[in-house]
Design an enzyme around this catalytic site. Structure first.
Site, PDB file in Angstrom:
ATOM      1  N   ASP A 251       0.121   6.662  -3.861  1.00  0.00           N
ATOM      2  CA  ASP A 251       1.145   7.165  -4.403  1.00  0.00           C
ATOM      3  C   ASP A 251       1.287   7.486  -5.592  1.00  0.00           C
ATOM      4  O   ASP A 251       1.630   8.460  -6.106  1.00  0.00           O
ATOM      5  CB  ASP A 251       2.561   6.438  -4.079  1.00  0.00           C
ATOM      6  CG  ASP A 251       2.825   6.466  -2.470  1.00  0.00           C
ATOM      7  OD1 ASP A 251       3.415   7.465  -2.111  1.00  0.00           O
ATOM      8  OD2 ASP A 251       2.295   5.633  -1.815  1.00  0.00           O
TER       9      ASP A 251
ATOM     10  N   CYS B 128      -1.063   1.615   6.619  1.00  0.00           N
ATOM     11  CA  CYS B 128      -0.178   2.696   6.515  1.00  0.00           C
ATOM     12  C   CYS B 128      -0.653   4.257   6.826  1.00  0.00           C
ATOM     13  O   CYS B 128      -1.735   4.123   7.658  1.00  0.00           O
ATOM     14  CB  CYS B 128       0.384   2.928   5.063  1.00  0.00           C
ATOM     15  SG  CYS B 128       2.045   3.902   5.117  1.00  0.00           S
TER      16      CYS B 128
HETATM   17  C1  RUB Z   1       2.832   6.394   2.406  1.00  0.00           C
HETATM   18  C2  RUB Z   1       1.789   5.887   1.536  1.00  0.00           C
HETATM   19  C3  RUB Z   1       0.557   6.633   1.341  1.00  0.00           C
HETATM   20  C4  RUB Z   1       0.400   7.442   0.217  1.00  0.00           C
HETATM   21  C5  RUB Z   1      -0.658   8.429   0.278  1.00  0.00           C
HETATM   22  O1  RUB Z   1       4.119   5.892   2.162  1.00  0.00           O
HETATM   23  O2  RUB Z   1       1.749   4.896   0.892  1.00  0.00           O
HETATM   24  O3  RUB Z   1      -0.558   5.705   1.414  1.00  0.00           O
HETATM   25  O4  RUB Z   1       1.503   8.146  -0.043  1.00  0.00           O
HETATM   26  O5  RUB Z   1      -0.632   9.346   1.295  1.00  0.00           O
HETATM   27  P1  RUB Z   1       5.276   6.463   2.646  1.00  0.00           P
HETATM   28  P2  RUB Z   1      -1.404  10.707   1.129  1.00  0.00           P
HETATM   29  O6  RUB Z   1       5.208   6.728   4.208  1.00  0.00           O
HETATM   30  O7  RUB Z   1       6.393   5.440   2.500  1.00  0.00           O
HETATM   31  O8  RUB Z   1       5.542   7.933   2.101  1.00  0.00           O
HETATM   32  O9  RUB Z   1      -2.731  10.422   1.045  1.00  0.00           O
HETATM   33  O10 RUB Z   1      -0.986  11.461   2.299  1.00  0.00           O
HETATM   34  O11 RUB Z   1      -0.849  11.635  -0.305  1.00  0.00           O
END
Ligand code: RUB
Length: 305
Positions: free
Chosen positions: A193, A124
């Site tokens: 998240d 991701c």
């Molecule tokens: C994004 C996702 C990321 C976390 C952490 O999912 O799962 O790994 O949000 O991101 P989506 P960060 O694209 O559905 O939002 O490290 O930028 O907080």
């Protein structure tokens, strides 16, 4: 950016990733406070509270946003409108400072784990993981990244683009080739998240599957996360409320009789996680929760509704 536009952009994933969502939501609330013309302190509180709830609802499964918005509303009460505004904007500044400085610290702590010649697997797009990889590159480490595309919204491409732009070699795989991508990996880095009170990490769908595949190969798995992603509310059953997105993201016109399940996230069991890399240090998931009890007590006291 207006409140309505921010809400729309979060819903549509134009703004994605837990940290970006939290930063945008705080900025939108701050803008909203600046443009609001309430007659009294009570009026401003009412407007901010309404706006906060709209933002919460834009992506209900994002505790970093909820914690950040609760943080900026802390002590925003009383009768004096000007005083109230100044407390609010001071909180906004402290909140954005935290998200920024924590991010830089995590990048530094995480980058120390990367050695020359390593292959890092990631899934991701996590701005936190990217910042670690970019910091490692900046400090002269040579390594490569294997990453998965992340159907149906292909956030893996954002990761691949950002890293390639910085000169980090990237091998890009379809999600179902994750085992192959992991074969030569020395470490798996993923975002978060939410971190639940049972020390599970909630992250993009596929994260637990890949963490299982990694641990079968003795590849250590780290979740890279601001500690504000801790979500005490998960005691009341976060798992049942995991975000399910529109079926059309997967298949616009499926044949009759086919039901599409489009789960956005899944929870990763703490046994599969070697450590959580956050601004408070690198801890096993259960020790992370213990540390949070002393270092971030305020998060435990908040109830969101
Ligand atoms: C994004 C996702 C990321 C976390 C952490 O999912 O799962 O790994 O949000 O991101 P989506 P960060 O694209 O559905 O939002 O490290 O930028 O907080």
């Amino acid at each position: 950016m207006t409140l309505q536009k921010t809400v729309r952009d979060i819903k549509s994933l134009k703004i994605q990733g837990a940290k970006n969502i939290a930063v945008s939501a705080v900025k939108a609330l701050s803008e909203h406070a600046r443009s609001a013309k309430p007659k009294s302190a009570k009026g401003l509180i009412k407007e901010l509270d309404f706006a906060k709830r709209m933002l919460f609802a834009s992506r209900p499964t994002e505790p970093c946003m909820r914690n950040a918005l609760n943080f900026v509303m802390n002590n925003v009460h009383g009768e004096d409108l000007e005083h109230l505004r100044s407390v609010f904007h001071m909180n906004v500044k402290r909140c954005l400072d935290h998200l920024d400085s924590a991010g830089r610290l995590i990048a530094k702590i995480g980058a120390r784990k990367i050695r020359n010649g390593m292959v890092i697997f990631t899934h991701c797009h996590s701005s936190t993981v990217d910042s670690i990889l970019l910091e490692a590159k900046k400090t002269g480490r040579r390594f490569e990244v294997h990453n998965t595309e992340t159907r149906p919204r292909y956030q893996g491409r954002i990761t691949a683009k950002e890293l390639a732009k910085a000169g980090i070699p990237v091998e890009h795989y379809v999600d179902s080739a994750a085992r192959l991508a992991l074969k030569k990996a020395d470490m798996m880095l993923m975002g978060a998240d939410a971190i639940t009170s049972e020390a599970k990490v909630i992250n993009k769908i596929g994260s637990e599957l890949f963490a299982e595949a990694a641990s079968l190969r003795d590849v250590p798995v780290y979740s890279c996360s601001d500690s504000w992603k801790f979500d005490p509310k998960t005691i009341f059953g976060y798992e049942e409320t995991i975000e399910k997105r529109k079926p059309a993201e997967i298949w616009k016109n499926p044949p009759k009789g086919v039901r599409i399940n489009n789960f956005a996230f899944e929870s990763v069991d703490s046994d599969l996680i070697t450590g959580i890399i956050s601004e408070i240090g690198v801890y096993s998931p259960s020790l992370f929760i213990e540390e949070m009890k002393s270092k971030n007590k305020w998060i435990f006291k908040r109830l969101y509704f």
